[in-house]
Design a protein around this motif. Structure first.
Motif, PDB file in Angstrom:
ATOM      1  N   TYR A 390      50.817 -57.716  14.398  1.00 13.74           N
ATOM      2  CA  TYR A 390      52.104 -57.041  14.490  1.00 13.74           C
ATOM      3  C   TYR A 390      53.240 -57.950  14.016  1.00 13.74           C
ATOM      4  CZ  TYR A 390      56.261 -54.873  16.447  1.00 13.74           C
ATOM      5  OH  TYR A 390      57.508 -54.326  16.597  1.00 13.74           O
ATOM      6  N   MET A 391      53.208 -59.214  14.427  1.00 12.94           N
ATOM      7  CA  MET A 391      54.269 -60.142  14.012  1.00 12.94           C
ATOM      8  C   MET A 391      54.262 -60.350  12.503  1.00 12.94           C
ATOM      9  SD  MET A 391      56.005 -60.978  16.698  1.00 12.94           S
ATOM     10  CE  MET A 391      56.819 -62.555  16.442  1.00 12.94           C
ATOM     11  N   GLN A 392      53.087 -60.330  11.894  1.00 18.67           N
ATOM     12  CA  GLN A 392      53.035 -60.441  10.434  1.00 18.67           C
ATOM     13  C   GLN A 392      53.614 -59.199   9.770  1.00 18.67           C
ATOM     14  OE1 GLN A 392      48.885 -61.255   9.741  1.00 18.67           O
ATOM     15  NE2 GLN A 392      49.173 -63.470   9.816  1.00 18.67           N
ATOM     16  N   GLN A 393      53.426 -58.028  10.378  1.00 20.98           N
ATOM     17  CA  GLN A 393      54.000 -56.805   9.816  1.00 20.98           C
ATOM     18  C   GLN A 393      55.519 -56.810   9.883  1.00 20.98           C
ATOM     19  OE1 GLN A 393      52.233 -53.431  11.791  1.00 20.98           O
ATOM     20  NE2 GLN A 393      50.158 -53.914  11.112  1.00 20.98           N
ATOM     21  N   THR A 394      56.062 -57.368  10.963  1.00 25.01           N
ATOM     22  CA  THR A 394      57.518 -57.362  11.155  1.00 25.01           C
ATOM     23  C   THR A 394      58.199 -58.591  10.584  1.00 25.01           C
ATOM     24  OG1 THR A 394      57.227 -58.358  13.350  1.00 25.01           O
ATOM     25  CG2 THR A 394      57.296 -55.951  13.222  1.00 25.01           C
ATOM     26  N   GLY A 395      57.443 -59.515  10.017  1.00 26.48           N
ATOM     27  CA  GLY A 395      58.053 -60.721   9.449  1.00 26.48           C
ATOM     28  C   GLY A 395      58.389 -61.777  10.480  1.00 26.48           C
ATOM     29  N   TYR A 490      60.128 -68.539  22.651  1.00 27.13           N
ATOM     30  CA  TYR A 490      59.420 -67.613  23.538  1.00 27.13           C
ATOM     31  C   TYR A 490      60.376 -66.539  24.059  1.00 27.13           C
ATOM     32  CZ  TYR A 490      56.945 -65.825  27.617  1.00 27.13           C
ATOM     33  OH  TYR A 490      56.365 -64.995  28.546  1.00 27.13           O
ATOM     34  N   GLU A 491      61.556 -66.935  24.487  1.00 29.26           N
ATOM     35  CA  GLU A 491      62.529 -65.954  24.969  1.00 29.26           C
ATOM     36  C   GLU A 491      62.941 -64.994  23.859  1.00 29.26           C
ATOM     37  OE1 GLU A 491      65.738 -68.144  26.632  1.00 29.26           O
ATOM     38  OE2 GLU A 491      64.596 -68.852  28.375  1.00 29.26           O
ATOM     39  N   LEU A 492      63.029 -65.531  22.634  1.00 24.78           N
ATOM     40  CA  LEU A 492      63.382 -64.670  21.506  1.00 24.78           C
ATOM     41  C   LEU A 492      62.294 -63.616  21.275  1.00 24.78           C
ATOM     42  CD1 LEU A 492      65.288 -64.078  19.106  1.00 24.78           C
ATOM     43  CD2 LEU A 492      63.926 -65.684  17.767  1.00 24.78           C
ATOM     44  N   MET A 493      61.059 -64.016  21.270  1.00 26.98           N
ATOM     45  CA  MET A 493      59.964 -63.042  21.083  1.00 26.98           C
ATOM     46  C   MET A 493      59.914 -62.052  22.238  1.00 26.98           C
ATOM     47  SD  MET A 493      56.746 -65.182  19.442  1.00 26.98           S
ATOM     48  CE  MET A 493      56.592 -66.308  20.843  1.00 26.98           C
ATOM     49  N   SER A 502      59.107 -53.879  20.881  1.00 25.29           N
ATOM     50  CA  SER A 502      58.624 -52.892  19.912  1.00 25.29           C
ATOM     51  C   SER A 502      57.105 -52.902  19.819  1.00 25.29           C
ATOM     52  CB  SER A 502      59.225 -53.164  18.527  1.00 25.29           C
ATOM     53  OG  SER A 502      60.632 -53.031  18.568  1.00 25.29           O
ATOM     54  N   PHE A 503      56.507 -54.069  20.054  1.00 29.31           N
ATOM     55  CA  PHE A 503      55.046 -54.151  20.025  1.00 29.31           C
ATOM     56  C   PHE A 503      54.426 -53.240  21.084  1.00 29.31           C
ATOM     57  CE2 PHE A 503      51.242 -56.450  21.737  1.00 29.31           C
ATOM     58  CZ  PHE A 503      50.379 -56.132  20.697  1.00 29.31           C
ATOM     59  N   LYS A 504      55.067 -53.113  22.247  1.00 28.57           N
ATOM     60  CA  LYS A 504      54.541 -52.256  23.303  1.00 28.57           C
ATOM     61  C   LYS A 504      54.593 -50.779  22.930  1.00 28.57           C
ATOM     62  CE  LYS A 504      57.145 -53.831  26.635  1.00 28.57           C
ATOM     63  NZ  LYS A 504      57.670 -53.989  28.016  1.00 28.57           N
ATOM     64  N   ASN A 506      53.924 -49.822  19.747  1.00 31.81           N
ATOM     65  CA  ASN A 506      53.175 -49.719  18.499  1.00 31.81           C
ATOM     66  C   ASN A 506      51.724 -49.359  18.781  1.00 31.81           C
ATOM     67  OD1 ASN A 506      51.585 -51.023  16.047  1.00 31.81           O
ATOM     68  ND2 ASN A 506      53.699 -50.731  15.382  1.00 31.81           N
ATOM     69  N   VAL A 507      51.076 -48.757  17.779  1.00 32.10           N
ATOM     70  CA  VAL A 507      49.673 -48.379  17.948  1.00 32.10           C
ATOM     71  C   VAL A 507      48.784 -49.596  18.114  1.00 32.10           C
ATOM     72  CG1 VAL A 507      49.187 -48.346  15.471  1.00 32.10           C
ATOM     73  CG2 VAL A 507      47.866 -46.875  17.010  1.00 32.10           C
ATOM     74  N   LEU A 508      49.203 -50.748  17.595  1.00 32.98           N
ATOM     75  CA  LEU A 508      48.425 -51.968  17.785  1.00 32.98           C
ATOM     76  C   LEU A 508      48.339 -52.345  19.256  1.00 32.98           C
ATOM     77  CD1 LEU A 508      49.613 -54.183  14.789  1.00 32.98           C
ATOM     78  CD2 LEU A 508      47.361 -53.152  15.109  1.00 32.98           C
ATOM     79  N   TYR A 509      49.388 -52.044  20.015  1.00 32.86           N
ATOM     80  CA  TYR A 509      49.366 -52.337  21.444  1.00 32.86           C
ATOM     81  C   TYR A 509      48.335 -51.451  22.155  1.00 32.86           C
ATOM     82  CZ  TYR A 509      51.098 -53.070  26.210  1.00 32.86           C
ATOM     83  OH  TYR A 509      51.203 -53.371  27.536  1.00 32.86           O
ATOM     84  N   VAL A 510      48.257 -50.193  21.732  1.00 30.83           N
ATOM     85  CA  VAL A 510      47.276 -49.282  22.323  1.00 30.83           C
ATOM     86  C   VAL A 510      45.861 -49.745  21.991  1.00 30.83           C
ATOM     87  CG1 VAL A 510      46.536 -46.881  22.477  1.00 30.83           C
ATOM     88  CG2 VAL A 510      48.936 -47.419  22.101  1.00 30.83           C
ATOM     89  N   ARG A 511      45.652 -50.185  20.765  1.00 30.56           N
ATOM     90  CA  ARG A 511      44.334 -50.698  20.394  1.00 30.56           C
ATOM     91  C   ARG A 511      44.008 -51.965  21.182  1.00 30.56           C
ATOM     92  NH1 ARG A 511      44.647 -49.982  13.787  1.00 30.56           N
ATOM     93  NH2 ARG A 511      44.581 -47.696  13.772  1.00 30.56           N
ATOM     94  N   MET A 512      45.012 -52.765  21.420  1.00 26.68           N
ATOM     95  CA  MET A 512      44.795 -53.970  22.225  1.00 26.68           C
ATOM     96  C   MET A 512      44.334 -53.596  23.633  1.00 26.68           C
ATOM     97  SD  MET A 512      47.559 -56.803  23.488  1.00 26.68           S
ATOM     98  CE  MET A 512      48.099 -55.680  24.792  1.00 26.68           C
ATOM     99  N   LEU A 513      44.969 -52.593  24.232  1.00 26.65           N
ATOM    100  CA  LEU A 513      44.556 -52.160  25.566  1.00 26.65           C
ATOM    101  C   LEU A 513      43.121 -51.636  25.551  1.00 26.65           C
ATOM    102  CD1 LEU A 513      47.760 -50.316  26.855  1.00 26.65           C
ATOM    103  CD2 LEU A 513      46.991 -52.630  27.392  1.00 26.65           C
ATOM    104  N   ALA A 514      42.757 -50.942  24.478  1.00 29.50           N
ATOM    105  CA  ALA A 514      41.380 -50.441  24.384  1.00 29.50           C
ATOM    106  C   ALA A 514      40.394 -51.593  24.303  1.00 29.50           C
ATOM    107  CB  ALA A 514      41.241 -49.525  23.171  1.00 29.50           C
ATOM    108  N   GLU A 515      40.731 -52.631  23.529  1.00 26.95           N
ATOM    109  CA  GLU A 515      39.836 -53.780  23.426  1.00 26.95           C
ATOM    110  C   GLU A 515      39.745 -54.537  24.745  1.00 26.95           C
ATOM    111  OE1 GLU A 515      37.925 -54.285  21.166  1.00 26.95           O
ATOM    112  OE2 GLU A 515      38.675 -53.325  19.366  1.00 26.95           O
TER     113      GLU A 515
END
Length: 956
Positions: A390-395, A490-493, A502-504, A506-515
């Motif tokens: 996700y961080m790579q997608q958002t730069g 860390y506080e910035l992220m 925004s990560f929470k 995103n669909v990547l967050y849902v996939r993370m919960l599934a994993e």
């Protein structure tokens, strides 16, 4: 005158007739005729016999006087045929090992008896033909044995076999993906999958496709006949091979009598499923795994078979006439069966309606998701890979990489300074050199992320950056030199809407919960099969906490929990004897009070103790579990003493002060005392591995992952630092150098191989020489599709496997594998394989009858049982490394691959082809197989497509 003469003749004649009749009677006419006939017949017979004897004498005289002499060959052949057949001595030696020759001779004898003798003896009693066939078979086996002894089988078992299986799995995975991309509901998806599979195969192999052999019985028989004829040409003497009658007999025996039935059996999905269940027969089926398979099944036949069996059991239980304590047990069983039937009905309706929806996509827009804190994400391997993507997608990857790099630098610096201090105590001074290396590493971090030249640059307070630059220029670097800036990053992220918030969403967050197995399946919420069902099939709706510190158990002090061991006994289960302890549990709430009993073994107590002492290190000095006893551990006196000790252990564990000191402990205690089968955690082997891995993991946490994620320039600098540290490895410690400084550069998320290619032998420069690492990494790549994930995860897994293999086997693992291959090809093992083959085809010396195909419902239930057992035996450690959802999909993909007879045949034929290519390397079997498969329809279509695409370019 003539008239008178004729009248007198008739007169006298008539008188003679009258007188004859008067004298002899009317029947005398018949007697007279009979005498005349006998006279004529006797004269004819005498003439015939006399003429025959005179004719033979005359012909004999003519032969000796006029005809040339006859050749002596014909009389000699007649004389030889009249003689009794002399016994032919047959040399019964085949392989040079009596332990192999004996069962092989029995196989030859049974084959001739059941395939030749039963019809040959109706034509002839001459046994010379049978003996010739036997000699030809034995000669072929002798030649085959000689070739086998000269062959090095280690590359076949460790490289070719694994590569072929990986290629087969890759083709299957590509075929599944291609069908999923089509998106339409096909009438016969199994047939479409087979066609797509061979379409992908020809694109990957480019020279061969085995669709005809695997899908057409007629072409399969022709292929086996041609193959057997080639083998006979190689193995038989030229004279015997030119004997067409004998050659055809031997060819048919090999192709139709041995190879075809064997291949059909090995390709039968039901046989494979039964074999899988037999292999893991010691594993008991888990309820959660079974329900998980039911809810994930996309085969209506499986669901209907399970439903029918559950209905049958339900009728049986309802027909029982019971009383007393058995009523509660039967009621619980009835409720469980009703629940299974309800889940099956709901799943069947969903599949028939075509409303099957991806759980991950549905959960992204439905319900409330679990919240995983950022600090837990950063230290969990599975969660971190999704956050990294996700961080790579958002730069924002520079912020994450900086945080991870600083973690790596801190632990590295701490380790080196500790080693330096220990060296100084011994009188060895290397302060300047070590600090110089640390300074170089610190400057590398600064230049890569914080300097004006950094690209991308971490945007942080300029005052902090300037202060850091001043410290680097005038002071010695310390492990905490980057802490202030790291805290800001860390506080910035955490706070910036572009990153964690925004990560929470995103669909990547849902996939993370599934994993992480923390995703509740919203498609079951509010349905007939139970509200609040968790995605992993847990009937309690609880979340399987893959992150150890996420124990959100309410710490309500008004809830009181008391437990004690009320009774103990000895149980015997399938020949295993063990002690069982009955625990009575009281739970008191302000408005209610509950009491139940649960049963635990000592091994359950031991596993529970190991689990909580791993999570809460302070408990190791407080809680003391009674020790194990190997002998006489079933004595009544000993069981009473252990019951007393375990009671004391429970009372200390449930002490309110203990629960207050460790609030998260309540989750583990409730789970252990709950009235259900206890789910054990790590096995003994995994715990032994943790004793090796945990010191590194606890000291570094995510250091190796962080350094592997560095951009190329900084990673190269760290690698140079590693080389310098290697020069002083004897002084600073070889293990730490390898663990913290020898790091490869970051590889971006990309394929290392083209999309459509075979699984090649080389994987990595560091992997090829390590046979088990290569095999394990290749299989994990294909089973769990790791190449679709970022290469950071793959490198992490590779390093973990390296540590595991080194800790388990040391540096002699390749030698052990070679020894194991030699053992597999030893005379004892070969003899055992021949005996199993003999007993399978001729049990008790009698040709086995064709086994009738089992009922479809039984086969479907066997599939469900096989999947359940496979899912059950998967270790939790694997789920923690690559994710629960990926593990589940990978295991089910492998199982599904074996459910298609045509695809199984393809794999068997590939193994057979590689076997023959290894056994006869000089006979160009590869080209031969290409010619035998050249009539493939898929191959012809592929060549046409290739020609059509190349034609325009050639015209240009």
């Amino acid at each position: 005158f003539s008239l008178q003469t004729s009248l007198s003749i008739w007169g006298w004649g008539s008188l003679a007739v009258v007188l004859f009749l008067v004298t002899f009677g009317l029947f005398s006419i018949f007697y007279f005729a009979f005498y005349i006939l006998c006279f004529v017949g006797g004269g004819f017979v005498v003439t015939l016999l006399f003429g025959k004897s005179n004719s033979e004498k005359y012909l004999e005289q003519c032969e000796h006087s006029f005809l040339p002499c006859t050749s002596v060959g014909i009389p000699k052949c007649i004389e030889e045929m009249k003689r009794e057949a002399r016994p032919i001595k047959i040399d019964r030696r085949l392989t040079g090992a009596n332990i192999i020759d004996e069962p092989l001779q029995q196989v030859i004898q049974f084959s001739l008896r059941d395939y030749v003798q039963y019809w040959y003896y109706t034509l002839s009693d001459d046994e010379s033909f049978l003996l010739e066939i036997r000699q030809a078979l034995q000669y072929a086996l002798v030649q085959f044995s000689a070739r086998s002894k000269e062959t090095d089988w280690q590359p076949y078992f460790t490289t070719r076999l694994v590569d072929d299986f990986g290629t087969h799995l890759r083709v299957f995975r590509k075929a599944q993906q291609r069908i999923a991309e089509k998106g339409d509901q096909m009438k016969d998806q199994a047939e479409e999958l087979v066609d797509t599979f061979f379409e992908v195969e020809v694109e990957m192999e480019k020279e061969v496709c085995r669709d005809l052999v695997c899908t057409s019985p007629k072409d399969e028989e022709g292929f086996l006949r041609d193959l057997c004829e080639v083998l006979l040409y190689i193995l038989l003497p030229p004279g015997d091979f030119q004997n067409k009658i004998m050659r055809y007999f031997v060819r048919e025996i090999l192709s139709r009598g041995f190879l075809l039935p064997l291949i059909n059996q090995l390709s039968d999905p039901d046989y494979i499923n039964q074999y899988v269940i037999w292999m893991i027969r010691d594993s008991n089926c888990n309820y959660e795994a079974f329900m998980n398979i039911i809810k994930l099944s996309d085969n209506i036949g499986e669901l209907e078979a399970v439903k029918d069996k559950a209905s049958e059991e339900l009728q049986y239980l309802r027909s029982l006439d019971t009383a007393g304590d058995d009523i509660n047990t039967i009621k619980n069983q009835i409720n469980s069966l009703l629940y299974v039937i309800k889940v099956c009905d709901s799943r069947i309706q969903r599949l028939q309606s075509g409303k099957e929806i991806d759980t991950v996509k549905l959960a992204a827009n439905f319900g409330k998701l679990c919240t995983v804190p950022l600090d837990h994400i950063l230290v969990d391997n599975v969660a971190l890979q999704f956050f990294m993507d996700y961080m790579q997608q958002t730069g924002g990857q520079a912020h994450l990489f900086f945080w991870m790099t600083v973690e790596g630098y801190r632990v590295t610096a701490q380790q080196q300074l500790e080693v330096l201090q220990s060296r100084q105590k011994d009188g060895k001074h290397q302060t300047n050199q070590t600090k110089g290396l640390l300074r170089a590493a610190a400057f590398g971090v600064y230049e890569q992320y914080l300097s004006e030249k950094a690209s991308p640059r971490v945007n942080i307070d300029d005052n902090l950056v300037a202060k850091l630059a001043e410290t680097l220029n005038h002071e010695d670097p310390t492990p905490e030199i980057f802490d202030d800036i790291q805290r800001k990053v860390y506080e910035l992220m955490l706070r910036d809407e572009r990153f964690y918030p925004s990560f929470k969403q995103n669909v990547l967050y849902v996939r993370m919960l599934a994993e992480l197995d923390m995703l509740k399946d919203p498609s079951f919420r509010g349905s007939d099969d139970g509200e609040g069902e968790s995605f992993n099939g847990s009937p309690t709706g609880s979340i399987n906490l893959s992150l150890d510190d996420l124990s959100n158990v309410p710490s309500d002090e008004t809830v009181q929990l008391h437990a004690y061991i009320s009774d103990t006994g000895v149980c015997n289960d399938h020949g295993k004897t063990y002690a069982l302890y009955a625990i009575t549990v009281h739970r008191r709430n302000p408005n209610s009070e509950e009491t139940w009993k649960t049963y635990r073994r000592y091994s359950d107590f031991h596993d529970f103790h190991m689990r909580i002492t791993e999570q809460f290190e302070n408990l190791a000095n407080i809680l003391k579990l009674p020790g194990k006893k190997t002998f006489n551990n079933m004595d009544r006196e000993f069981l009473e003493k252990r019951k007393k000790d375990l009671n004391a252990y429970l009372q200390l564990l449930l002490n309110p002060e203990m629960m207050k000191a460790s609030p998260a402990l309540a989750h583990y205690v409730y789970d252990f005392l709950e009235n259900k089968a206890y789910s054990k955690g790590k096995g003994d082997f995994a715990r032994k591995m943790d004793t090796f891995v945990n010191p590194l993991r606890n000291s570094m946490r995510n250091v190796s992952n962080a350094v592997k994620s560095l951009p190329d320039s900084l990673a190269e600098g760290m690698t140079k630092m590693s080389d310098n540290m290697g020069k002083m490895s004897e002084r600073l410690g070889q293990d730490i150098k390898q663990s913290f400084f020898k790091v490869p550069p970051l590889i971006q998320k990309t394929y290392s191989d083209p999309d459509h290619c075979r699984v090649a032998a080389p994987i990595d420069d560091n992997v090829d020489d390590n046979i088990p690492l290569r095999v394990m990494l290749l299989l994990m790549d294909e089973v769990f599709d790791l190449k679709e994930r970022n290469q950071w995860l793959r490198r992490n897994i590779k390093n973990l496997l390296q540590q595991l293999i080194r800790a388990t086997y040391g540096d002699t693992i390749n030698r052990k594998i070679v020894d194991h291959v030699d053992w597999m090809t030893s005379p004892e093992q070969v003899a055992d394989a021949v005996k199993r083959f003999r007993d399978a085809f001729w049990p008790n010396g009698i040709l086995a009858e064709t086994v009738p195909r089992r009922d479809k419902a039984i086969r479907m239930r066997t599939r469900v049982a096989g999947k359940t057992k496979l899912l059950e035996v998967m270790p939790d450690e694997l789920k923690h490394i690559i994710g629960a959802e990926t593990t589940r999909k990978g295991i089910l993909r492998v199982f599904e691959m074996f459910q298609h007879t045509q695809l199984n045949k393809r794999m068997v034929y590939v193994f057979l082809e590689r076997f023959l290519e290894t056994l006869f390397p000089q006979n160009k079997f590869h080209e031969l197989f290409n010619k035998l498969h050249s009539r493939s329809k898929q191959m012809q279509r592929y060549k046409q497509r290739l020609h059509s695409t190349q034609a325009p370019s050639l015209q240009k």
